[in-house]
Design an enzyme around this catalytic site. Structure first.
Site: not given
Ligand code: DIG
Ligand code: MN
Ligand code: MN
Length: 386
Positions: A53, A56, A87, A180, A182, A216, A219, A244, A254, A256, A286
């Protein structure tokens, strides 16, 4: 065995191995590492690339001179390690200014600031070599629908995406957008909650060819959905621009989790699909290490993501080569040719012939499909006894 190589295209975001272990109920448990230190950590574990990001890498309040210094140091670390940046994305969710969303904020000044921040972040991502740009609208939602008209939210999101597509075209950037989805967290409900919603939304844009999805695992699981089916639909639509990878228990926040660490079977069918269809994008993890870990544990987490992917890749090759599985599939999908006259595009003749045809419904209903045997063989490959 199972050593990551560049051709595997394993990538991690700075925020993944750089997670300091903060959660809603606990303070950080690890000291932060700099982007340069994180690049070297990823190189040590064998990653191909690193994503980020904007903030980051460059703090939101950095001066232009600080930005240039940080970017120069980051580029140097990339050159030293050989890591690439496939990316990039924008943090439109951490700063309080985005507490009611970015592109869907009720405040037009916030919406304008979000566009400005995203254009600058796109410039930074392109400068570092990104070819895919992800949009995760973590704050684009509501806790109460009294606050926002969902139709207005869709229109604001569309306006922002159309504007940014035009910006990329105007700048001549070789960049694709990946949306993406969620369903919730951090907002009570997030708009465009699943990959399916995103695929529908993309078709309403001015430049749908520039925009795909970044599904993802966690998600879609949070929405109680089959992740492979979301990925397959995106792929079939030519919209799987990024992915992701992680893992997630159904019905939880979430998590992860490390890839493949919770649902081995769904992870297997996902890896099999990506390898069978020849997906050429990044295998982006991710995810983040357990809060219990130090940085040696973070490296274990990163190595585990990649090792599990490669182990499941080998299991998929074994499945594809298994004579008994392939014989069962041939039997299951056998076609006696009796319906050939009805296949393909419609014609009045076909419809008439089909309406006049006779089927032995009872016999068709009695047929056993051997899916128990097929799934048991699959499980025995995964359990390592075949
Ligand atoms: C969260 O799942 C999102 C953020 O971490 C980011 O914007 C995106 C990139 O993979 N996934
Ligand atoms: Mn993600
Ligand atoms: Mn996530």
């Amino acid at each position: 065995m199972y050593e990551p190589k560049p051709e595997h295209k394993f990538t991690f975001g700075l925020w993944t191995v750089g997670s300091v272990g903060r959660d809603p109920f606990g303070e950080p448990v690890r000291q932060p590492l700099s982007p340069v230190e994180l690049v070297h950590l990823l190189a040590e574990v064998g990653a191909y690339g690193v994503n980020f990001h904007d903030n980051d890498l460059v703090p939101i309040d950095a001066t232009p001179a600080e930005r240039d210094r940080i970017v120069a140091e980051f580029k140097k670390a990339l050159a030293e390690t050989g890591l690439v940046v496939p990316m990039a994305t924008t943090n439109l969710f951490s700063d309080p200014v985005f507490k009611d969303g970015a592109f869907t904020s009720n405040d037009p000044r916030v919406r304008a600031y979000a566009l400005q921040k995203t254009m600058r972040a796109i410039d930074l991502g392109v400068e570092l070599g990104a070819r895919v740009y992800v949009f995760w609208g973590g704050r684009e939602g509501v806790e109460t629908d009294a606050a926002k008209d969902p139709v207005e939210a869709i229109k604001r999101t569309r306006e922002a995406m159309n504007f940014l597509c035009e910006y990329v075209l105007d700048q001549g950037y070789d960049l694709k957008f990946a949306l993406e989805a969620k369903p919730n967290e951090p907002r009570g409900d997030i708009y465009n909650a699943t990959t399916g919603h995103m695929l529908a939304f993309i078709e309403t844009l001015d430049h749908p060819e520039m925009v795909g999805v970044n599904p993802e695992v966690a998600h879609e699981h949070m929405a109680g959905l089959n992740f492979l089916h979301a990925v397959a639909q995106a792929w079939e639509a030519g919209k799987l621009f990024h992915i992701d990878l992680n893992d997630q228990a159904f019905g939880r926040y979430d998590q992860d989790l490390r890839f493949g660490s919770h649902n081995i079977k769904s992870a297997f069918f996902l890896v099999k699909f990506l390898e069978d269809v020849g997906y050429e994008g990044s295998r982006h993890f991710d995810a983040h290490a357990y809060r219990t870990e130090d940085y040696e544990g973070v490296k274990d987490f990163a190595r585990g993501c990649m090792r599990t992917y490669l182990i499941l890749k080998e299991k998929a090759e074994q499945w594809n080569a298994d004579p008994e599985i392939q014989a069962l599939l041939a039997e299951i999908n056998a076609d006696d040719g009796s319906t050939d006259a009805f296949k393909g595009a419609y014609s009045a003749e076909k419809a008439a012939a089909l309406k006049a045809a006779s089927f032995d419904r009872v016999a068709l209903g009695r047929r056993g499909l051997a899916y128990e045997r097929l799934d048991q063989l699959t499980m025995e490959i995964l359990l390592g006894v075949r």
